[in-house]
Design an enzyme around this catalytic site. Structure first.
Site, mmCIF file in Angstrom:
data_model
loop_
_atom_site.group_PDB
_atom_site.id
_atom_site.type_symbol
_atom_site.label_atom_id
_atom_site.label_comp_id
_atom_site.label_asym_id
_atom_site.label_seq_id
_atom_site.Cartn_x
_atom_site.Cartn_y
_atom_site.Cartn_z
ATOM 1 N N TRP A 164 68.213 91.539 56.002
ATOM 2 C CA TRP A 164 67.045 91.742 54.973
ATOM 3 C C TRP A 164 65.940 91.497 55.508
ATOM 4 C CZ3 TRP A 164 71.882 89.810 53.700
ATOM 5 C CH2 TRP A 164 72.690 90.460 52.726
ATOM 6 N N HIS A 185 67.011 92.193 47.430
ATOM 7 C CA HIS A 185 67.955 92.948 46.738
ATOM 8 C C HIS A 185 68.088 92.387 45.107
ATOM 9 C CE1 HIS A 185 70.924 89.801 48.679
ATOM 10 N NE2 HIS A 185 70.066 89.199 48.034
ATOM 11 N N ARG A 211 61.375 95.273 50.807
ATOM 12 C CA ARG A 211 61.602 94.995 52.280
ATOM 13 C C ARG A 211 60.424 95.186 53.114
ATOM 14 N NH1 ARG A 211 67.982 96.088 52.607
ATOM 15 N NH2 ARG A 211 68.532 95.308 50.500
ATOM 16 N N GLN A 225 67.535 98.930 43.220
ATOM 17 C CA GLN A 225 68.805 98.820 43.107
ATOM 18 C C GLN A 225 69.482 98.601 41.786
ATOM 19 O OE1 GLN A 225 69.821 95.491 45.731
ATOM 20 N NE2 GLN A 225 69.797 96.713 47.469
ATOM 21 N N VAL A 268 80.268 88.328 49.134
ATOM 22 C CA VAL A 268 81.406 88.714 48.743
ATOM 23 C C VAL A 268 82.649 88.509 49.736
ATOM 24 C CG1 VAL A 268 80.592 90.346 47.065
ATOM 25 C CG2 VAL A 268 80.995 91.088 49.484
ATOM 26 N N ALA A 324 81.593 92.495 42.308
ATOM 27 C CA ALA A 324 80.147 92.551 42.290
ATOM 28 C C ALA A 324 79.773 93.754 43.039
ATOM 29 C CB ALA A 324 79.183 91.738 42.852
#
Ligand code: PHE
Length: 356
Positions: A164, A185, A211, A225, A268, A324
């Protein structure tokens, strides 16, 4: 000027009156009326002069002509009033006539604004998830590093931070660190939602992200997003697949197939990227501009919420599990409408915006 003479007779007053009435009938506006009034009834007007001059006549004649003259004077005065009223009424009627509206004319169209294509797609996507039981929440665009990274299993110095490109806020804490940033994000909202509520959780979070990017056809330094999060007892990867498959079919049509491939996101485990088969070439691939020959289009990142993240917000990962996902609405709009440059969304060119 009409001076009374010894030849003055009732007949000559009658003539004066008739002439006056005839002229009055021809006076059609305020100026002409005033000229007429001065000419006949004014201090040196014909009738006034006539009446004044009667004084020199013998008594008999004076009496007769005087009475007639006064009668004529008041009847001309009345006539003046009547005629002025008539004229102003006529003028008024003409004005009303000119201002009359033709109610059968077609109306002038007013320009109604429209929703920005990003807003339209965001609403379409959130509506699809709402109908599957997700609620919509929003969060801050200026975020703590703690939520944007640390609580998402991306500690200080972790190489995953390089995924990122971050815009830091120019503010330092006591330790000399910069703890604030423009969120890269919407995933920090996973943490915020879990911190402030208890399962079962089903939310989608639309919002802007930022970003540190050089812009090109597929990169903007700010974009939207939509984050999704579901946490409960007994949620499995099958729930993730079923939910996202249903979403893809609602947005891109019943025929769509989906594909999940392994991917890496620190928050995740397992992590996947989800693709749909290309709606432009129906998965055929060859020569397709939209999917660039592959037959597949990546539309989002997803995965099962990492146990570390659940622990961080005080949930027992043995009891609760969740999934997610995060997707980019501009990217989805680009695919859906065949838009070839993401910069079109934010250059405010009406020729572009009016097409949606
Ligand atoms: N936040 C990730 C990104 O910006 C996307 C993502 C969200 C991936 C949720 C997995 C789960 O790339």
């Amino acid at each position: 000027m009409t001076q009374p003479t010894t030849q003055s007779t009732p007949q000559s007053i009658k003539e004066l009156e008739q002439r006056a009435l005839k002229e009055l009938a021809g006076a059609n506006d305020a100026d002409a009326l005033e000229r007429w009034r001065v000419a006949y009834l004014g201090r040196r007007g014909a009738l006034t002069t006539f009446l004044r001059g009667l004084a020199q006549l013998p008594l008999e004649q004076r009496r007769e002509l005087g009475a007639l003259g006064n009668q004529t004077k008041s009847s001309l005065e009345e006539e003046l009033v009547r005629h002025s009223q008539e004229i102003s009424q006529r003028l008024l009627a003409r004005t009303i006539d000119q201002e009359r509206l033709d109610v059968t004319l077609p109306g002038r169209p007013t320009t109604i604004g429209r929703l920005h294509p990003t807003t339209q797609v965001v609403r379409e996507i959130t509506a699809a998830f709402s109908s599957m039981g997700f609620s919509v929440v929003e969060g801050p665009e200026v975020e703590w590093e703690r939520y944007n990274f640390e609580m998402l299993n991306i500690p200080h110095g972790h190489p995953a931070r390089d995924m990122w490109n971050t815009l830091w806020i120019d503010y330092r804490d006591e330790a000399g660190r910069q703890p604030m940033l423009l969120r890269t994000h919407t995933s920090p909202m996973q943490v915020r939602v879990m911190e402030s509520t208890q399962p079962p959780i089903r939310v989608v979070v639309p919002g802007k992200c930022y970003r540190y990017e050089a812009t090109d056809a597929t990169h903007e330094w700010h974009f939207y997003q939509i984050e999704g999060l579901a946490v409960d007892e007994g949620i499995t990867f099958a729930d993730l697949k079923g939910t996202l498959y249903e979403f893809a079919r609602r947005l891109f049509g019943e025929e769509r197939k989906v594909r999940f491939r392994c991917d890496y996101f620190p928050f995740v485990e397992p992590g996947v990227d989800m693709s749909i088969d290309c709606f432009a070439c129906d998965g055929g691939g060859e020569g397709c501009r939209i999917c660039r020959d592959s037959g597949w289009i990546e539309i989002m990142g997803a995965g099962m919420v990492h146990p570390q993240v659940l622990k961080g917000v005080g949930y027992d990962p043995e009891k609760y599990t969740g999934f997610a996902f995060g997707l980019g609405p501009e990217r989805i709009a680009m695919l859906k409408y065949g838009i070839d440059d993401i910069r079109h969304f934010y250059t405010n060119d009406l020729r572009f915006l009016r097409q949606f």
